[in-house]
Design a protein around this motif. Sequence first.
Motif, PDB file in Angstrom:
ATOM      1  N   VAL A 208       0.843  -1.185   0.049  1.00 39.93           N
ATOM      2  CA  VAL A 208      -0.050   0.026  -0.167  1.00 39.93           C
ATOM      3  C   VAL A 208       0.963   1.315  -0.028  1.00 39.93           C
ATOM      4  CG1 VAL A 208      -2.018  -1.279   1.202  1.00 39.93           C
ATOM      5  CG2 VAL A 208       0.067  -0.031   2.527  1.00 39.93           C
ATOM      6  N   PRO A 209       0.445   2.513  -0.292  1.00 41.07           N
ATOM      7  CA  PRO A 209       1.363   3.567  -0.210  1.00 41.07           C
ATOM      8  C   PRO A 209       1.634   4.046   1.130  1.00 41.07           C
ATOM      9  CG  PRO A 209      -0.662   3.917  -1.574  1.00 41.07           C
ATOM     10  CD  PRO A 209      -0.951   2.455  -0.844  1.00 41.07           C
ATOM     11  N   VAL A 210       2.777   4.327   1.347  1.00 40.86           N
ATOM     12  CA  VAL A 210       3.208   4.878   2.463  1.00 40.86           C
ATOM     13  C   VAL A 210       2.486   6.240   2.818  1.00 40.86           C
ATOM     14  CG1 VAL A 210       5.322   6.117   3.685  1.00 40.86           C
ATOM     15  CG2 VAL A 210       5.701   3.924   2.149  1.00 40.86           C
ATOM     16  N   PRO A 211       1.953   6.154   4.047  1.00 36.81           N
ATOM     17  CA  PRO A 211       1.262   7.376   4.458  1.00 36.81           C
ATOM     18  C   PRO A 211       1.859   8.641   4.579  1.00 36.81           C
ATOM     19  CG  PRO A 211       1.399   5.976   6.312  1.00 36.81           C
ATOM     20  CD  PRO A 211       1.894   5.120   5.026  1.00 36.81           C
ATOM     21  N   ASP A 212       1.298   9.881   4.511  1.00 38.18           N
ATOM     22  CA  ASP A 212       2.225  11.174   4.759  1.00 38.18           C
ATOM     23  C   ASP A 212       1.404  11.999   6.070  1.00 38.18           C
ATOM     24  OD1 ASP A 212       4.159  11.135   3.072  1.00 38.18           O
ATOM     25  OD2 ASP A 212       2.762  11.772   1.433  1.00 38.18           O
ATOM     26  N   PRO A 213       2.082  12.471   6.998  1.00 40.22           N
ATOM     27  CA  PRO A 213       1.405  13.120   7.926  1.00 40.22           C
ATOM     28  C   PRO A 213       0.808  14.340   7.635  1.00 40.22           C
ATOM     29  CG  PRO A 213       3.730  13.237   8.203  1.00 40.22           C
ATOM     30  CD  PRO A 213       3.678  12.229   7.323  1.00 40.22           C
ATOM     31  N   GLY A 214      -0.473  14.791   8.085  1.00 40.92           N
ATOM     32  CA  GLY A 214      -0.981  15.884   7.972  1.00 40.92           C
ATOM     33  C   GLY A 214      -0.628  16.897   9.151  1.00 40.92           C
ATOM     34  N   PRO A 215      -1.329  17.971   9.154  1.00 41.12           N
ATOM     35  CA  PRO A 215      -1.032  19.018  10.212  1.00 41.12           C
ATOM     36  C   PRO A 215      -1.238  18.513  11.443  1.00 41.12           C
ATOM     37  CG  PRO A 215      -2.351  20.013   8.621  1.00 41.12           C
ATOM     38  CD  PRO A 215      -2.087  18.455   8.110  1.00 41.12           C
ATOM     39  N   GLY A 216      -0.179  18.531  12.512  1.00 37.82           N
ATOM     40  CA  GLY A 216      -0.457  17.968  13.788  1.00 37.82           C
ATOM     41  C   GLY A 216      -0.269  16.333  13.907  1.00 37.82           C
ATOM     42  N   GLU A 217       0.148  15.762  12.806  1.00 37.66           N
ATOM     43  CA  GLU A 217       0.483  14.388  12.892  1.00 37.66           C
ATOM     44  C   GLU A 217       2.052  13.968  12.654  1.00 37.66           C
ATOM     45  OE1 GLU A 217      -3.831  12.641  10.935  1.00 37.66           O
ATOM     46  OE2 GLU A 217      -2.092  13.120   9.683  1.00 37.66           O
ATOM     47  N   VAL A 218       2.343  12.865  13.059  1.00 33.26           N
ATOM     48  CA  VAL A 218       3.535  12.164  12.852  1.00 33.26           C
ATOM     49  C   VAL A 218       3.402  10.910  12.319  1.00 33.26           C
ATOM     50  CG1 VAL A 218       5.499  11.489  14.521  1.00 33.26           C
ATOM     51  CG2 VAL A 218       4.222  13.690  15.103  1.00 33.26           C
ATOM     52  N   ARG A 219       4.322  10.664  11.498  1.00 32.93           N
ATOM     53  CA  ARG A 219       4.603   9.137  10.774  1.00 32.93           C
ATOM     54  C   ARG A 219       5.690   8.539  11.697  1.00 32.93           C
ATOM     55  NH1 ARG A 219       6.029   9.436   4.663  1.00 32.93           N
ATOM     56  NH2 ARG A 219       8.156   9.839   5.380  1.00 32.93           N
ATOM     57  N   VAL A 220       5.181   7.442  12.046  1.00 35.72           N
ATOM     58  CA  VAL A 220       5.979   6.743  13.049  1.00 35.72           C
ATOM     59  C   VAL A 220       6.563   5.409  12.185  1.00 35.72           C
ATOM     60  CG1 VAL A 220       6.055   5.093  14.941  1.00 35.72           C
ATOM     61  CG2 VAL A 220       5.083   7.514  15.231  1.00 35.72           C
ATOM     62  N   ARG A 221       7.931   5.069  12.168  1.00 39.50           N
ATOM     63  CA  ARG A 221       8.129   3.760  11.665  1.00 39.50           C
ATOM     64  C   ARG A 221       8.125   2.747  12.843  1.00 39.50           C
ATOM     65  NH1 ARG A 221       9.530  -0.567   9.663  1.00 39.50           N
ATOM     66  NH2 ARG A 221      11.228  -1.021   8.419  1.00 39.50           N
ATOM     67  N   VAL A 222       7.224   2.043  12.144  1.00 41.66           N
ATOM     68  CA  VAL A 222       6.787   0.605  13.287  1.00 41.66           C
ATOM     69  C   VAL A 222       8.098  -0.361  13.483  1.00 41.66           C
ATOM     70  CG1 VAL A 222       5.197  -0.991  13.701  1.00 41.66           C
ATOM     71  CG2 VAL A 222       4.491   0.971  12.690  1.00 41.66           C
ATOM     72  N   ARG A 223       8.267  -0.612  14.662  1.00 39.00           N
ATOM     73  CA  ARG A 223       9.413  -1.554  15.259  1.00 39.00           C
ATOM     74  C   ARG A 223       8.736  -2.821  15.658  1.00 39.00           C
ATOM     75  NH1 ARG A 223      13.343  -0.349  12.013  1.00 39.00           N
ATOM     76  NH2 ARG A 223      14.205   1.730  12.256  1.00 39.00           N
ATOM     77  N   ALA A 224       7.569  -2.762  16.280  1.00 43.42           N
ATOM     78  CA  ALA A 224       6.787  -3.745  16.852  1.00 43.42           C
ATOM     79  C   ALA A 224       5.212  -3.571  16.920  1.00 43.42           C
ATOM     80  CB  ALA A 224       7.485  -4.270  18.143  1.00 43.42           C
ATOM     81  N   ALA A 225       4.547  -4.440  16.524  1.00 40.96           N
ATOM     82  CA  ALA A 225       2.962  -4.333  16.760  1.00 40.96           C
ATOM     83  C   ALA A 225       2.277  -5.699  17.354  1.00 40.96           C
ATOM     84  CB  ALA A 225       2.385  -3.994  15.299  1.00 40.96           C
ATOM     85  N   GLY A 226       1.693  -5.501  18.419  1.00 39.46           N
ATOM     86  CA  GLY A 226       0.973  -6.754  19.034  1.00 39.46           C
ATOM     87  C   GLY A 226      -0.053  -7.192  18.259  1.00 39.46           C
ATOM     88  N   VAL A 227      -0.271  -8.397  18.704  1.00 41.17           N
ATOM     89  CA  VAL A 227      -1.547  -9.198  17.832  1.00 41.17           C
ATOM     90  C   VAL A 227      -2.264  -9.478  19.122  1.00 41.17           C
ATOM     91  CG1 VAL A 227      -2.169 -11.362  16.782  1.00 41.17           C
ATOM     92  CG2 VAL A 227      -0.103 -10.236  16.234  1.00 41.17           C
ATOM     93  N   CYS A 228      -3.839  -8.795  18.823  1.00 37.73           N
ATOM     94  CA  CYS A 228      -4.703  -9.184  20.109  1.00 37.73           C
ATOM     95  C   CYS A 228      -5.870  -9.945  19.622  1.00 37.73           C
ATOM     96  CB  CYS A 228      -5.074  -7.679  20.459  1.00 37.73           C
ATOM     97  SG  CYS A 228      -6.516  -7.558  21.640  1.00 37.73           S
ATOM     98  N   LEU A 229      -6.648 -10.461  20.808  1.00 36.07           N
ATOM     99  CA  LEU A 229      -7.583 -11.305  20.465  1.00 36.07           C
ATOM    100  C   LEU A 229      -8.670 -10.333  19.746  1.00 36.07           C
ATOM    101  CD1 LEU A 229      -8.513 -13.958  20.785  1.00 36.07           C
ATOM    102  CD2 LEU A 229      -9.669 -13.504  22.995  1.00 36.07           C
TER     103      LEU A 229
END
Length: 337
Positions: free
Chosen positions: A22-43
């Motif tokens: 998918v396209p890499v998202p760009d941050p809008g005003p007041g937003e931040v783009r974060v390079r994800v290093r880990a993401a949990g898997v939840c029920l």
Amino acid sequence: MSRTMLAGRINFTTRTFAVQEVPVPDPGPGEVRVRVRAAGVCLSDVHLVDGRLRPMLLQGDEVTLGHEVAGEVDLLGEGVTGTGPGARVIVGAGKRIGDAVWTMGVDYDGGWAEYVVAPAEVLVPIPDTLPFEQAAIIPDAVSTPWGAVEWTGQVKAGEAVGVWGVGGLGAHGVQLLRFVGAAPVVAVDPVAAARERALEFGADLALDPGDPDFAARIAAVTGGAGLDAALDFAGVAPVRNQALEALRAGGRLVLVGISGGPLTVESDGRFSYGRKQILGHYGSEPRHVVDLVRLNALGRLDFSRSVSGALPLEDAAEAVERLESKQGNPIRLVLIP
């Protein structure tokens, strides 16, 4: 930088999940783009994939899953100050739009991706001593039970409290009850390995809900009074009925697990006569994540036992299957982009 990235997305119209470009998202005003290093898997992610849960506020029919996310600040949107590229952060699991709270990875794109965009105000700085894998699970896996214990449940030191369901949330519920001084802490789970884990995390007693002496053992450990509070992390009717029976007069049941079905009380007369309470709980407040990061940094809470395995983002479907089937009895699995 490549303008595309991998993301684990679900389509609610076709009921399909896939890791795709998918396209890499760009941050809008007041937003931040974060390079994800880990993401949990939840029920909850599993239930979104299997159709038990559906978004209430999603615009469109597709979303990138993932509401437990940690990483590094990559790009600042217009007007953002107070942070910069490379800063280590947890991404808060929701944002407020008007009067509504939108959940990341449910109502808008989440962190099962190489990059995620979020409002700057939901970022929580983390120290170098906190690994990304452990930091990622704090929003939800730890903050939801912390909110249930500290906020909705109003648990006080010395109160007798039961925990039904010692999975990803319940294991932390036991740990957090021990931390605030609840005594005794009683864990209830049909899986022997989960009961053993509950004792390792600080439970005073771990019971099989099918134990024929269940009521007698609750009475014995509470001096005949019953539990002051019960936390339902399982979200099924038999649990709720059993937990209500285990409460003392005036006791409270906190519902954390979600069944998607009706909530019933077997006997409203006995419920009312006992002046018992049923309290709904969902998620946590931003301050709970901040609390937990600080408590970890001070050595009061340890999350090193909480990550049961790490898989590459490409294997997100396998992670969902492993959690759904309880393969290896995991507390939390994390995805590494």
